[in-house]
Design a protein around this motif. Sequence first.
Motif, PDB file in Angstrom:
ATOM      1  N   LYS A   8       0.811  -1.219   0.000  1.00 27.14           N
ATOM      2  CA  LYS A   8       0.000   0.000   0.000  1.00 27.14           C
ATOM      3  C   LYS A   8       0.846   1.271   0.000  1.00 27.14           C
ATOM      4  N   ILE A   9       2.112   1.157   0.415  1.00 24.03           N
ATOM      5  CA  ILE A   9       2.969   2.335   0.544  1.00 24.03           C
ATOM      6  C   ILE A   9       4.229   2.147  -0.297  1.00 24.03           C
ATOM      7  N   GLU A  10       4.481   3.090  -1.171  1.00 26.21           N
ATOM      8  CA  GLU A  10       5.724   3.086  -1.947  1.00 26.21           C
ATOM      9  C   GLU A  10       6.843   3.684  -1.092  1.00 26.21           C
ATOM     10  N   ILE A  11       7.987   3.042  -1.068  1.00 25.36           N
ATOM     11  CA  ILE A  11       9.129   3.543  -0.311  1.00 25.36           C
ATOM     12  C   ILE A  11      10.224   3.953  -1.288  1.00 25.36           C
ATOM     13  N   VAL A  12      10.561   5.230  -1.274  1.00 29.51           N
ATOM     14  CA  VAL A  12      11.585   5.784  -2.159  1.00 29.51           C
ATOM     15  C   VAL A  12      12.859   5.993  -1.363  1.00 29.51           C
ATOM     16  N   ARG A  13      13.913   5.332  -1.765  1.00 30.30           N
ATOM     17  CA  ARG A  13      15.199   5.483  -1.088  1.00 30.30           C
ATOM     18  C   ARG A  13      16.033   6.587  -1.742  1.00 30.30           C
TER      19      ARG A  13
END
Length: 377
Positions: free
Chosen positions: A352-357
Amino acid sequence: MIEFLDGNEAIVRGAIDAGCKFFAGYPITPATPILLGMMQELPKVGGFAIQAEDEIASIGFCIGASMAGKKAMTATSGPGISLYSENIGLAIMGETPLVIVDVQRQGPATGSATKDGQGDIQFIRWGTSGGYPIIAISPTTVEECYTFTIYAFNLAEIFRVPVFLVSSKELSMTRQRIDWSKVEKPEIINRKYLPENASEYKPYYFEKIDDIPLFSPFGGEHIVRYTTSTHDEYGNLLTTPEKIQIMMEHLDKKISEEKVKKFFPHAVKFDPQDGAETLVISYGITARSTIEAVELARSQGVKVSNLIINLLWPVPENEIKKATQNIRRIIFPEMNNGQYVLEIERIVDKSKIEIVRINQMDTTLINPKKILSEILK
């Protein structure tokens, strides 16, 4: 009173005010000013500061001083933490109060000795055999270097465990204007001693599995056994599997997120914005860039929330979960190859949540514009 101080100077000031009476260290950039500052200031308050022959001796001296009843601190950088590793395990096994300052620089090994980095985050937690918990707190400002040092001593004394104060080169060696009238000075907490008239002392006795044993110093009224091995409540070596299991569970369960937060009320700094679906998460020196990036984004009409993590270990999972409610995208900048972001990926629902590094290891600070660019995408 207003002064110009850097983070290392603030850490020295905080240690003195916390009641530190013993320091041992070995010169290493960028932590050397803490060694020099403690050698200058500790004798003024009846303490002792030693430049040891190496890092192994430094932490060994501190363990001995702590078990003799002194509040003790050491300071180093990544290569020194490597050499501390075995004695960190000893301090965990012996339930020894100890503050360890890690002024991070770019690694691994010697790396870029005079440059910044955040590459020790996982090593601090998992760098000794067994994988048993420590506590690690991370300041963002020079004021927090002072305040969090006092909290580090409090936590070490309460939980009888090594506590890491996690700084980095730019934070520790950059001067900042400090208005002392606005700086928090926490109440000083000391370790709990066994009453002197007690007839018997069990150095490692606990009733509940997460209790903290009462303390009695080396050279005092009671016999104190200290060993690197699994042991019973008297400090005698154990071979019984059932008793070893209980002892190991005790070392694990005496430290928890909720218990630590009772004595460290700054686990996170959360700056939410109504309707925001993007959240920036950071810690340490990088958090200063995220604050500016979030302000720039909001000035352009973009809704974005900001979460700064000060309690690195144990992970403040409940605060992270609260901050990520209704969030669809997380941006996580850190000056390593992606270390603490692993904890975020473990906690949140990645479906549900995109994680951008944003990972940067070129020794320069992450520019707020780089974070802003990701926010605006």
